[in-house]
Design a protein around this motif. Structure first.
Motif, mmCIF file in Angstrom:
data_model
loop_
_atom_site.group_PDB
_atom_site.id
_atom_site.type_symbol
_atom_site.label_atom_id
_atom_site.label_comp_id
_atom_site.label_asym_id
_atom_site.label_seq_id
_atom_site.Cartn_x
_atom_site.Cartn_y
_atom_site.Cartn_z
ATOM 1 N N LEU A 1 0.818 -1.210 0.000
ATOM 2 C CA LEU A 1 0.000 0.000 0.000
ATOM 3 C C LEU A 1 0.855 1.264 0.000
ATOM 4 O O LEU A 1 1.925 1.308 0.609
ATOM 5 N N PHE A 2 0.318 2.309 -0.673
ATOM 6 C CA PHE A 2 1.019 3.579 -0.782
ATOM 7 C C PHE A 2 0.048 4.737 -0.575
ATOM 8 O O PHE A 2 -1.095 4.695 -1.055
ATOM 9 N N GLU A 3 0.520 5.762 0.125
ATOM 10 C CA GLU A 3 -0.266 6.979 0.254
ATOM 11 C C GLU A 3 -0.349 7.660 -1.111
ATOM 12 O O GLU A 3 0.656 7.761 -1.814
ATOM 13 N N PRO A 4 -1.542 8.150 -1.512
ATOM 14 C CA PRO A 4 -1.674 8.801 -2.828
ATOM 15 C C PRO A 4 -1.397 10.305 -2.755
ATOM 16 O O PRO A 4 -1.763 10.965 -1.779
ATOM 17 N N GLU A 5 -0.758 10.808 -3.789
ATOM 18 C CA GLU A 5 -0.565 12.252 -3.945
ATOM 19 C C GLU A 5 -1.362 12.676 -5.175
ATOM 20 O O GLU A 5 -1.016 12.353 -6.308
ATOM 21 N N ARG A 6 -2.488 13.371 -4.925
ATOM 22 C CA ARG A 6 -3.454 13.658 -5.980
ATOM 23 C C ARG A 6 -2.851 14.510 -7.089
ATOM 24 O O ARG A 6 -2.107 15.451 -6.852
ATOM 25 N N GLY A 7 -3.249 14.157 -8.331
ATOM 26 C CA GLY A 7 -2.783 14.888 -9.501
ATOM 27 C C GLY A 7 -3.913 15.609 -10.212
ATOM 28 O O GLY A 7 -4.842 16.127 -9.578
ATOM 29 N N ASP A 8 -3.880 15.611 -11.526
ATOM 30 C CA ASP A 8 -4.839 16.368 -12.334
ATOM 31 C C ASP A 8 -6.215 15.706 -12.346
ATOM 32 O O ASP A 8 -6.349 14.485 -12.275
ATOM 33 N N ARG A 9 -7.235 16.541 -12.474
ATOM 34 C CA ARG A 9 -8.602 16.042 -12.643
ATOM 35 C C ARG A 9 -8.783 15.664 -14.106
ATOM 36 O O ARG A 9 -8.493 16.446 -15.010
ATOM 37 N N ILE A 10 -9.287 14.443 -14.347
ATOM 38 C CA ILE A 10 -9.423 13.974 -15.726
ATOM 39 C C ILE A 10 -10.844 13.518 -16.061
ATOM 40 O O ILE A 10 -11.107 13.111 -17.204
ATOM 41 N N GLY A 11 -11.767 13.555 -15.103
ATOM 42 C CA GLY A 11 -13.117 13.095 -15.387
ATOM 43 C C GLY A 11 -14.053 13.309 -14.223
ATOM 44 O O GLY A 11 -13.712 13.949 -13.228
#
Length: 294
Positions: A146-156
């Protein structure tokens, strides 16, 4: 209404069993936990060749999917199968044989195998985003990287059905793991002797095994019903029941096997930790019970 699997579905399950029974999935899972992904990727490509990743994209139903995921849970197959085979189709993203990692806070807060995933998606209230893997975390199931997520661009846009697909596939994995635990316990009870008798001949052991059988068999039709309806209430009923049944099978397995069940070399240990992790994955028992009885 009477419901039974079709001949095609039972044949598909048998084909998966034939392949996985000879693939040493337990060894692949242990290697995956140690970051040696080679054996697990061999399984990934083999199952992709059997059509598992493209099951929903090629006209298969959710019933087909839960039939397949029950076998994945039974054999403790490592990798982000829920994300790639169950959730991506709900997001209208073709897998193309790629590893995928999907985050859906608050129920799926971390990215499974995000460091090696080809597709990384985060679904939040304001839409669908990409994400990058951050800090690595530990799970009670070492196979779940498991990995902590680092949010990126909105695509949908947000897609509510994605959560139902993920919870349903996870419920099927739980049911499969629980069935393996039961089968292993029955087999061991027929071999292990105490006071000159097989322990399976003692009434107390029979009752333990019978309770596990009952719980698993009652959960299975709930899983099929949820696959047919995909309603939130039915999916939650299936997830809660499968988690409870698998947990009971796990406890029974430990009681029947005794100390050998705690050893890392025994297949029981792989399923015990997997069940414990999956019970809370894609929605905790409390959350799902709340959707059944609001």
């Amino acid at each position: 209404m009477r419901f039974a699997l079709s001949t095609e579905q039972t044949d598909f399950a048998a084909a998966l069993d034939d392949y996985l029974s000879t693939a040493d999935c337990d060894a692949a899972a242990r290697s995956w936990a140690d970051d040696d992904l080679g054996p697990g990727m061999k399984l990934w490509h083999g199952l992709t060749g059997l059509g598992l990743l493209d099951l929903l994209d090629s006209g298969g139903s959710l019933v087909d999917l839960v039939v397949a995921f029950e076998r994945l849970g039974y054999h403790a197959v490592p990798g982000p199968w829920v994300d790639a085979a169950a959730v991506l189709p709900a997001l209208s993203v073709e897998s193309g044989g790629r590893l995928a990692s999907v985050v859906l806070p608050p129920h799926v807060p971390y990215g499974l195998d995000a460091d090696v995933a080809d597709v990384r998606l985060m679904l939040t209230g304001d839409g669908l985003h990409t994400f990058s893997p951050g800090k690595r975390l530990t799970s009670v199931d070492r196979v779940r990287r498991l990995f902590e997520p680092e949010r990126g661009d909105r695509i949908g846009d947000h897609v509510p059905l994605a959560f139902e697909h993920g919870a349903l596939a996870t419920a099927a994995q739980l049911l499969g793991a629980g069935q393996w635990l039961l089968d292993a316990s029955v087999s061991y009870a027929k071999q292990r002797k105490q006071y000159g008798r097989e322990i399976g001949s003692y009434q107390a052991i029979k009752h333990l095994l019978a309770d596990a059988v009952t719980a698993l068999e009652l959960a299975r039709p709930l899983l099929w019903a949820a696959a047919l309806s995909t309603s939130a209430r039915d999916v939650s009923a299936a997830k809660a029941a499968a988690g409870k049944a698998a947990s009971l099978a796990a406890r029974t397995g430990l009681q029947v096997h005794g100390a050998i069940g705690y050893t890392a070399e025994h297949g029981l240990g792989l399923r015990l930790t997997k069940v414990r992790a999956l019970v809370a994955a894609w929605g905790t028992p409390a959350f799902h019970r709340g959707r059944v009885l609001p």
